[in-house]
Design a protein around this motif. Structure first.
Motif, short mmCIF file in Angstrom:
data_model
loop_
_atom_site.label_atom_id
_atom_site.label_comp_id
_atom_site.label_asym_id
_atom_site.label_seq_id
_atom_site.Cartn_x
_atom_site.Cartn_y
_atom_site.Cartn_z
N ASP A 27 -0.12 44.19 -0.93
CA ASP A 27 -1.33 44.99 -0.86
C ASP A 27 -1.44 45.93 -2.04
N SER A 28 -2.49 45.81 -2.80
CA SER A 28 -2.69 46.66 -3.97
C SER A 28 -3.11 48.08 -3.60
N ALA A 29 -3.38 48.31 -2.32
CA ALA A 29 -3.83 49.64 -1.90
C ALA A 29 -2.67 50.60 -1.63
N VAL A 30 -1.45 50.16 -1.87
CA VAL A 30 -0.31 51.05 -1.66
C VAL A 30 -0.42 52.21 -2.64
N PRO A 31 -0.31 53.45 -2.16
CA PRO A 31 -0.37 54.58 -3.08
C PRO A 31 0.70 54.47 -4.17
N GLY A 32 0.45 55.12 -5.29
CA GLY A 32 1.38 55.05 -6.41
C GLY A 32 2.75 55.61 -6.09
N ARG A 33 2.80 56.71 -5.38
CA ARG A 33 4.08 57.34 -5.08
C ARG A 33 3.91 58.25 -3.88
N GLY A 34 4.92 58.30 -3.05
CA GLY A 34 4.91 59.18 -1.90
C GLY A 34 6.26 59.86 -1.74
N ASP A 89 -11.32 58.41 -4.97
CA ASP A 89 -11.94 57.26 -4.33
C ASP A 89 -10.90 56.32 -3.74
N ALA A 90 -9.80 56.09 -4.47
CA ALA A 90 -8.73 55.23 -3.96
C ALA A 90 -8.12 55.83 -2.69
N ALA A 91 -7.96 57.14 -2.67
CA ALA A 91 -7.41 57.81 -1.48
C ALA A 91 -8.35 57.67 -0.29
N MET A 92 -9.65 57.82 -0.52
CA MET A 92 -10.61 57.71 0.56
C MET A 92 -10.71 56.27 1.08
N GLU A 93 -10.59 55.30 0.19
CA GLU A 93 -10.56 53.89 0.63
C GLU A 93 -9.33 53.66 1.50
N ASN A 94 -8.20 54.22 1.10
CA ASN A 94 -6.97 54.10 1.88
C ASN A 94 -7.16 54.72 3.27
N SER A 95 -7.82 55.87 3.31
CA SER A 95 -8.04 56.56 4.59
C SER A 95 -8.91 55.77 5.55
N LYS A 96 -9.82 54.95 5.02
CA LYS A 96 -10.74 54.17 5.85
C LYS A 96 -10.10 52.92 6.45
N ARG A 97 -8.95 52.53 5.97
CA ARG A 97 -8.32 51.28 6.42
C ARG A 97 -7.83 51.39 7.85
N SER A 98 -7.92 50.30 8.58
CA SER A 98 -7.49 50.31 9.98
C SER A 98 -5.99 50.53 10.11
N ASP A 99 -5.20 49.97 9.18
CA ASP A 99 -3.75 50.18 9.29
C ASP A 99 -3.38 51.64 9.00
N THR A 100 -4.14 52.30 8.16
CA THR A 100 -3.90 53.72 7.92
C THR A 100 -4.25 54.52 9.17
N SER A 101 -5.34 54.18 9.82
CA SER A 101 -5.73 54.87 11.07
C SER A 101 -4.67 54.68 12.15
N GLU A 102 -4.15 53.46 12.26
CA GLU A 102 -3.10 53.18 13.25
C GLU A 102 -1.84 53.99 12.94
N PHE A 103 -1.46 54.03 11.66
CA PHE A 103 -0.29 54.81 11.25
C PHE A 103 -0.50 56.28 11.59
N ALA A 104 -1.67 56.82 11.28
CA ALA A 104 -1.95 58.23 11.54
C ALA A 104 -1.88 58.55 13.03
N MET A 143 -6.84 64.16 -17.42
CA MET A 143 -5.94 63.32 -16.65
C MET A 143 -6.58 62.99 -15.32
N ALA A 144 -6.58 61.74 -14.98
CA ALA A 144 -7.14 61.31 -13.70
C ALA A 144 -6.03 61.23 -12.67
N GLY A 145 -6.39 61.45 -11.46
CA GLY A 145 -5.43 61.31 -10.37
C GLY A 145 -5.81 62.19 -9.21
N PHE A 146 -5.17 61.92 -8.10
CA PHE A 146 -5.46 62.64 -6.87
C PHE A 146 -4.17 62.71 -6.07
N VAL A 147 -3.93 63.85 -5.46
CA VAL A 147 -2.74 64.07 -4.65
C VAL A 147 -3.18 64.58 -3.29
N GLN A 148 -2.59 64.01 -2.25
CA GLN A 148 -2.84 64.51 -0.91
C GLN A 148 -1.51 65.02 -0.37
#
Length: 104
Positions: A34-41, A63-78, A1-6
């Motif tokens: 935006d297709s980069a929205v995580p699957g579920r939170g 990889d999808a999680a790390m791409e999300n982490s690199k985004r400027s809007d994610t940095s601003e949110f954090a 099963m593929a997937g990643f949870v943070q």
């Protein structure tokens, strides 16, 4: 099963403001289609330790999680999130191995 949870563990005395910030972030991503929205939170409060919270976010892959982490809007949110927290959060990065049941 593929997937990643943070899992992000944090303390805050401003849970309503944190929730509003999260809603604003999600709506912004959805408005951009935006297709980069995580699957579920999910955000959870610790019943046994008031003021302690966990945000659990599912991604299709590490990889999808790390791409999300690199985004400027994610940095601003954090950065905004940190202003609402009582101390630094703790991050847990987990490879999803198995899911049981289908209850949401």
């Amino acid at each position: 099963m593929a997937g990643f949870v943070q899992i992000i563990e944090y303390r805050t005395s401003k849970p309503d403001e944190v929730a509003a910030l999260g809603d604003e972030f999600q709506k912004s991503r959805e408005a951009d289609n935006d297709s980069a929205v995580p699957g579920r939170g999910m955000t959870c409060a610790d019943r046994d330790n008031p003021g302690r919270y966990f945000t659990i976010v599912e991604f299709d892959s590490y990889d999808a999680a790390m791409e999300n982490s690199k985004r400027s809007d994610t940095s601003e949110f954090a950065a905004k999130m940190m202003e609402l927290c009582d101390g630094a959060p703790t991050f847990y990065n987990l490879d999803l191995l198995q899911v049981q049941g289908t209850k949401n």
